[in-house]
Enzyme design. Structure first.
Site, PDB file in Angstrom:
ATOM      1  NE  ARG A  49      -2.659   0.780   3.500  1.00  0.00           N
ATOM      2  CZ  ARG A  49      -2.148   0.826   4.543  1.00  0.00           C
ATOM      3  NH1 ARG A  49      -1.513   1.816   4.699  1.00  0.00           N
ATOM      4  NH2 ARG A  49      -2.232  -0.033   5.576  1.00  0.00           N
ATOM      5  CE1 TYR A 101     -15.715  11.668 -15.786  1.00  0.00           C
ATOM      6  CE2 TYR A 101     -15.282  11.605 -13.534  1.00  0.00           C
ATOM      7  CZ  TYR A 101     -15.865  11.156 -14.881  1.00  0.00           C
ATOM      8  OH  TYR A 101     -15.961   9.784 -14.779  1.00  0.00           O
ATOM      9  CG  ASP A 173      -9.122  16.161 -15.042  1.00  0.00           C
ATOM     10  OD1 ASP A 173      -8.309  15.355 -15.948  1.00  0.00           O
ATOM     11  OD2 ASP A 173     -10.368  15.601 -14.613  1.00  0.00           O
TER      12      ASP A 173
HETATM   13  C1  PLP Z   1     -12.838   9.456 -16.441  1.00  0.00           C
HETATM   14  C2  PLP Z   1     -12.335  10.925 -15.945  1.00  0.00           C
HETATM   15  C3  PLP Z   1     -12.291  11.027 -14.483  1.00  0.00           C
HETATM   16  C4  PLP Z   1     -12.604  10.074 -13.430  1.00  0.00           C
HETATM   17  O1  PLP Z   1     -11.559   8.992 -13.766  1.00  0.00           O
HETATM   18  P1  PLP Z   1     -11.961   7.523 -13.321  1.00  0.00           P
HETATM   19  O2  PLP Z   1     -10.739   6.629 -13.628  1.00  0.00           O
HETATM   20  O3  PLP Z   1     -13.065   6.900 -13.929  1.00  0.00           O
HETATM   21  O4  PLP Z   1     -12.278   7.587 -11.760  1.00  0.00           O
HETATM   22  C5  PLP Z   1     -11.666  12.317 -14.181  1.00  0.00           C
HETATM   23  N1  PLP Z   1     -11.596  13.472 -14.932  1.00  0.00           N
HETATM   24  C6  PLP Z   1     -11.748  13.347 -16.461  1.00  0.00           C
HETATM   25  C7  PLP Z   1     -11.775  14.190 -17.385  1.00  0.00           C
HETATM   26  C8  PLP Z   1     -12.435  12.048 -16.788  1.00  0.00           C
HETATM   27  O5  PLP Z   1     -12.572  11.776 -18.090  1.00  0.00           O
END
Ligand code: PLP
Length: 385
Positions: A49, A101, A173
């Site tokens: 972990r 998102y 992001d």
């Molecule tokens: C899919 C996505 C997430 C979340 O990711 P997961 O792997 O589904 O938890 C966050 N931001 C964006 C822009 C995404 O497309």
């Protein structure tokens, strides 16, 4: 020797790291625990972990591609977002974009409702609204560019400067573009994160996340929290995602080439009212995209003439595009944001965000472009019958 070219550094990730047998590809270490050399004599790893060699190799590779100092591999993309929330306490304010998102929106709004921090949701393209939010001296500002599903752009460098001026940390992001097309840390951001489920793994067979910090100290704090709350990614997923990463730059080239052609094909199509693609010179974010991205990405959305009935006929007749959420895999996907990815939003909120019933989003895959265009041509013609 440190490698500067992104294609080379992706391919070389983890190669020749096995000191025991000379395995060319980094081995997968599934062991949950590691022996001590002797009493109070620790090795590099003690418990998976906290740290795992396979995960560490993947984390280093991503940190290198994003040009950051610490990479942290998480079990999902949402786990990476949640990890960032560990930096916040009750008196802190967070600013998120109104079109971030859906999962991030849900997490931030629900944690704020429980009083974990104060939250401001803004349209980051509205300079006055953003300035007003920054005047609250937030601890953290979340950016997402391009956004989903309308591919809106935010000037990462400009917004980051304004955030830093009020002492806010900036987390971006970067899932929609991957480090092959955009490197937010080089534009000034403090944290970049991804859902590796999308382009980085690229084969729609892993759910995972990753986060990279510019500064070592912030990375160490977040790594401490990742272990503390137990959201680190598994060795197996890290192994697969590292394998996917090796072809990321080369896959992105093909995704890009196809997406440019699909966008051009859709632009003047009689069955389509509008196409949202930052590669078009009349897209409102085109100049920002040219400045901060090395290409325009392979996600696009469009409005089909004839409303939801036409959308249904399009989906019934399309063959090469699979009707599914998610994105970034080698296969082309098609989705209806209103009833799929954004179904959690009230219809009124959807409309306010520009998400109509006729809006269709596609993740352009790397299939042969002539097959993709023929399939779209056929299904779009059927949608108007
Ligand atoms: C899919 C996505 C997430 C979340 O990711 P997961 O792997 O589904 O938890 C966050 N931001 C964006 C822009 C995404 O497309």
């Amino acid at each position: 020797m440190s490698i500067k070219n992104i294609t080379t550094s992706a391919v070389r990730a983890g190669i020749n790291t096995d000191k025991h047998h000379g395995a060319v590809v980094a081995p997968i270490h599934l062991s949950s625990t590691y022996s001590l050399k002797g009493f109070n004599e620790k090795r590099q790893f003690d418990y998976s972990r906290t740290g795992n060699p396979t995960r560490a190799t993947f984390a280093e590779a991503i940190a290198e591609l994003e040009q950051g100092s610490v990479g942290i591999v998480t079990s999902t993309g949402m786990a990476a977002v949640h990890l960032i929330c560990q930096l916040l306490s009750v008196e802190d304010t967070v600013v998120i974009p109104h079109d971030c998102y859906g999962g991030s929106f849900r997490l931030f709004t629900h944690l704020a409702k429980r009083g974990q921090f104060k939250l401001i949701v803004v349209d980051q393209n509205n300079a006055a609204a953003l300035a007003e939010a920054l005047a609250q001296k937030p601890k953290l500002v979340l950016l997402e560019s391009p956004s989903n599903p309308l591919l809106r752009l935010v000037d990462i460098e400009e917004v980051t400067k304004a955030c830093h001026a009020v002492g806010a940390l900036v987390a971006v992001d970067n899932t929609f573009l991957s480090p092959a097309l955009q490197q937010p840390l080089t534009l000034g951001a403090d944290i970049v994160f991804h859902s590796t489920t999308k382009y980085i793994n690229g084969h729609s067979d892993v759910v995972g996340g990753v986060l990279v910090t510019k500064e070592q100290a912030l990375g160490e704090t977040l790594a401490w929290w990742a272990n503390c709350i137990g959201i680190t990614g598994s060795a197996f997923d890290s192994f697969l995602a590292l394998r996917g990463l090796k072809t990321l730059p080369i896959r992105m080239k093909q995704h890009q080439e196809n997406a440019d052609k699909v966008a051009a094909f859709l632009k003047d199509h009689a069955a389509i009212d509008a196409v949202y693609y930052p590669g078009f010179s009349d897209h409102p974010g085109h100049e920002i995209a040219k400045k901060q991205q090395s290409n325009f990405g392979a996600m696009l959305s469009f409005e089909v003439k004839g409303g939801v009935e036409a959308v249904k006929k399009l989906f019934d007749n399309i063959a090469l595009f699979t009707l599914a959420q998610s994105l970034g895999g080698v296969e082309s996907l098609i989705s209806h944001p209103s009833t799929m990815t954004h179904a959690g939003m009230e219809i009124a909120a959807q409309l306010e965000a520009g998400i109509t019933q006729s809006l269709v989003r596609i993740s352009v895959g790397i299939e042969d472009i002539d097959d993709i265009l023929a399939d779209l041509a056929h299904a779009l013609a059927q949608s108007q019958q």
